[in-house]
Write a protein that holds these residues in place. Sequence first.
Motif, PDB file in Angstrom:
ATOM      1  N   TRP A  99      23.374  17.725  20.891  1.00 26.00           N
ATOM      2  CA  TRP A  99      22.120  17.725  20.149  1.00 26.00           C
ATOM      3  C   TRP A  99      21.297  18.902  20.654  1.00 26.00           C
ATOM      4  CZ3 TRP A  99      22.762  14.919  16.164  1.00 26.00           C
ATOM      5  CH2 TRP A  99      23.503  13.748  16.218  1.00 26.00           C
ATOM      6  N   LEU A 100      20.550  19.533  19.774  1.00 30.15           N
ATOM      7  CA  LEU A 100      19.758  20.710  20.147  1.00 30.15           C
ATOM      8  C   LEU A 100      18.877  20.416  21.359  1.00 30.15           C
ATOM      9  CD1 LEU A 100      18.761  23.606  19.555  1.00 30.15           C
ATOM     10  CD2 LEU A 100      17.049  22.584  18.050  1.00 30.15           C
ATOM     11  N   ARG A 101      18.229  19.273  21.371  1.00 28.01           N
ATOM     12  CA  ARG A 101      17.305  18.928  22.467  1.00 28.01           C
ATOM     13  C   ARG A 101      18.005  18.874  23.818  1.00 28.01           C
ATOM     14  NH1 ARG A 101      17.819  14.100  19.494  1.00 28.01           N
ATOM     15  NH2 ARG A 101      19.122  12.607  20.620  1.00 28.01           N
ATOM     16  N   ASP A 102      19.311  18.534  23.822  1.00 25.33           N
ATOM     17  CA  ASP A 102      20.065  18.432  25.065  1.00 25.33           C
ATOM     18  C   ASP A 102      20.774  19.736  25.419  1.00 25.33           C
ATOM     19  OD1 ASP A 102      19.350  15.722  25.210  1.00 25.33           O
ATOM     20  OD2 ASP A 102      21.101  15.132  24.036  1.00 25.33           O
ATOM     21  N   ALA A 103      21.251  20.440  24.405  1.00 19.75           N
ATOM     22  CA  ALA A 103      22.037  21.661  24.635  1.00 19.75           C
ATOM     23  C   ALA A 103      21.172  22.812  25.101  1.00 19.75           C
ATOM     24  CB  ALA A 103      22.780  22.055  23.361  1.00 19.75           C
ATOM     25  N   GLU A 104      20.045  22.978  24.462  1.00 19.19           N
ATOM     26  CA  GLU A 104      19.166  24.120  24.750  1.00 19.19           C
ATOM     27  C   GLU A 104      17.712  23.650  24.704  1.00 19.19           C
ATOM     28  OE1 GLU A 104      20.273  27.132  25.515  1.00 19.19           O
ATOM     29  OE2 GLU A 104      22.381  26.858  24.992  1.00 19.19           O
ATOM     30  N   PRO A 105      17.241  22.997  25.762  1.00 17.47           N
ATOM     31  CA  PRO A 105      15.879  22.457  25.728  1.00 17.47           C
ATOM     32  C   PRO A 105      14.808  23.496  25.398  1.00 17.47           C
ATOM     33  CG  PRO A 105      17.063  21.642  27.645  1.00 17.47           C
ATOM     34  CD  PRO A 105      17.936  22.686  27.004  1.00 17.47           C
ATOM     35  N   HIS A 106      14.992  24.735  25.846  1.00 15.43           N
ATOM     36  CA  HIS A 106      13.985  25.763  25.537  1.00 15.43           C
ATOM     37  C   HIS A 106      13.951  26.060  24.038  1.00 15.43           C
ATOM     38  CE1 HIS A 106      17.581  28.280  25.770  1.00 15.43           C
ATOM     39  NE2 HIS A 106      16.922  29.197  25.098  1.00 15.43           N
ATOM     40  N   LEU A 107      15.106  25.987  23.368  1.00 12.10           N
ATOM     41  CA  LEU A 107      15.138  26.186  21.919  1.00 12.10           C
ATOM     42  C   LEU A 107      14.480  25.016  21.206  1.00 12.10           C
ATOM     43  CD1 LEU A 107      18.717  27.574  21.265  1.00 12.10           C
ATOM     44  CD2 LEU A 107      16.561  28.820  21.305  1.00 12.10           C
ATOM     45  N   TRP A 108      14.705  23.829  21.715  1.00 15.25           N
ATOM     46  CA  TRP A 108      14.103  22.647  21.116  1.00 15.25           C
ATOM     47  C   TRP A 108      12.589  22.745  21.169  1.00 15.25           C
ATOM     48  CZ3 TRP A 108      12.233  17.654  23.131  1.00 15.25           C
ATOM     49  CH2 TRP A 108      12.139  16.689  22.129  1.00 15.25           C
ATOM     50  N   ASP A 109      12.063  23.253  22.283  1.00 15.83           N
ATOM     51  CA  ASP A 109      10.617  23.440  22.390  1.00 15.83           C
ATOM     52  C   ASP A 109      10.113  24.429  21.342  1.00 15.83           C
ATOM     53  OD1 ASP A 109      10.557  21.681  24.521  1.00 15.83           O
ATOM     54  OD2 ASP A 109      10.538  23.265  26.050  1.00 15.83           O
ATOM     55  N   ILE A 110      10.849  25.530  21.144  1.00 13.41           N
ATOM     56  CA  ILE A 110      10.466  26.527  20.141  1.00 13.41           C
ATOM     57  C   ILE A 110      10.600  25.938  18.742  1.00 13.41           C
ATOM     58  CG2 ILE A 110      11.066  28.758  19.117  1.00 13.41           C
ATOM     59  CD1 ILE A 110      12.042  29.574  21.978  1.00 13.41           C
ATOM     60  N   PHE A 111      11.688  25.261  18.512  1.00 17.01           N
ATOM     61  CA  PHE A 111      11.959  24.628  17.219  1.00 17.01           C
ATOM     62  C   PHE A 111      10.811  23.679  16.858  1.00 17.01           C
ATOM     63  CE2 PHE A 111      14.412  21.717  14.442  1.00 17.01           C
ATOM     64  CZ  PHE A 111      15.107  22.629  13.671  1.00 17.01           C
ATOM     65  N   GLY A 112      10.341  22.945  17.856  1.00 15.80           N
ATOM     66  CA  GLY A 112       9.282  21.975  17.647  1.00 15.80           C
ATOM     67  C   GLY A 112       7.924  22.581  17.338  1.00 15.80           C
ATOM     68  N   GLN A 113       7.776  23.907  17.449  1.00 22.39           N
ATOM     69  CA  GLN A 113       6.509  24.566  17.143  1.00 22.39           C
ATOM     70  C   GLN A 113       6.277  24.739  15.649  1.00 22.39           C
ATOM     71  OE1 GLN A 113       6.334  28.214  19.395  1.00 22.39           O
ATOM     72  NE2 GLN A 113       6.650  27.149  21.321  1.00 22.39           N
ATOM     73  N   TYR A 114       7.303  24.464  14.847  1.00 24.37           N
ATOM     74  CA  TYR A 114       7.164  24.590  13.401  1.00 24.37           C
ATOM     75  C   TYR A 114       6.717  23.241  12.839  1.00 24.37           C
ATOM     76  CZ  TYR A 114       9.606  29.009  13.909  1.00 24.37           C
ATOM     77  OH  TYR A 114       9.949  30.272  14.276  1.00 24.37           O
ATOM     78  N   PRO A 115       5.495  23.146  12.316  1.00 27.87           N
ATOM     79  CA  PRO A 115       4.961  21.854  11.851  1.00 27.87           C
ATOM     80  C   PRO A 115       5.866  21.141  10.848  1.00 27.87           C
ATOM     81  CG  PRO A 115       3.256  23.545  11.796  1.00 27.87           C
ATOM     82  CD  PRO A 115       4.540  24.229  12.137  1.00 27.87           C
ATOM     83  N   GLU A 116       6.465  21.895   9.919  1.00 27.62           N
ATOM     84  CA  GLU A 116       7.311  21.249   8.910  1.00 27.62           C
ATOM     85  C   GLU A 116       8.547  20.619   9.531  1.00 27.62           C
ATOM     86  OE1 GLU A 116       8.781  25.521   9.108  1.00 27.62           O
ATOM     87  OE2 GLU A 116       6.849  24.534   9.184  1.00 27.62           O
ATOM     88  N   LEU A 117       9.008  21.156  10.649  1.00 27.03           N
ATOM     89  CA  LEU A 117      10.168  20.592  11.317  1.00 27.03           C
ATOM     90  C   LEU A 117       9.780  19.373  12.147  1.00 27.03           C
ATOM     91  CD1 LEU A 117      11.967  23.866  12.416  1.00 27.03           C
ATOM     92  CD2 LEU A 117      12.306  22.529  10.336  1.00 27.03           C
TER      93      LEU A 117
END
Length: 189
Positions: A99-117
């Motif tokens: 899962w993205l949150r487990d594989a690359e936590p720093h990416l998950w943090d960036i990914f989470g900055q998009y309100p629609e996501l």
Amino acid sequence: MTTTDGARSADEWRRYLAEYSADVLRVTDDDDLAGISDAHRLLGWLGFDGADAEHLTALEQRLCIPLPPSYRTFLTVSDGWLNLGPFMWIMRTAAEVHWLRDAEPHLWDIFGQYPELLESSLADRVLLVSREGDAQYWLLDSGDISRDGEWAAYIWASWYPGLGERHASFAALVDSERACFEALRGRSA
């Protein structure tokens, strides 16, 4: 090349990937194939040995969900891949898929900055299947599953906000990237 929204058999994947490998090796400059081994060049195959049933079952148990058919069959043909798209250089093996949150936590943090996501909770349910590319990541959405078990597939890249185009399956994403490769590199007859 046949475009598909659904699963391919192992034989269909082998033929498809063999043809794609030959195209990539024929028209890509050696400088752009720096990560390709001499063995891959000699064999004309940009893949690896396929994952066995035991490894795939372990992956599905770790994820607590069955893999989508087109992606699962792809892994049986080649556990990982090199140069699957013009900007995707290395795909993850069954042991590396998370899962993205487990594989690359720093990416998950960036990914989470998009309100629609965040609103769609997409950031919590996407599987990261790519390992190395040109600031892009291939994601499979476990919350968007078709009747035939396929998961929606996306490319998330730094060069456009949010997610890219929705693809009906992993196979459809590969088809789209192959079409992009052919448009950028030209296809030699």
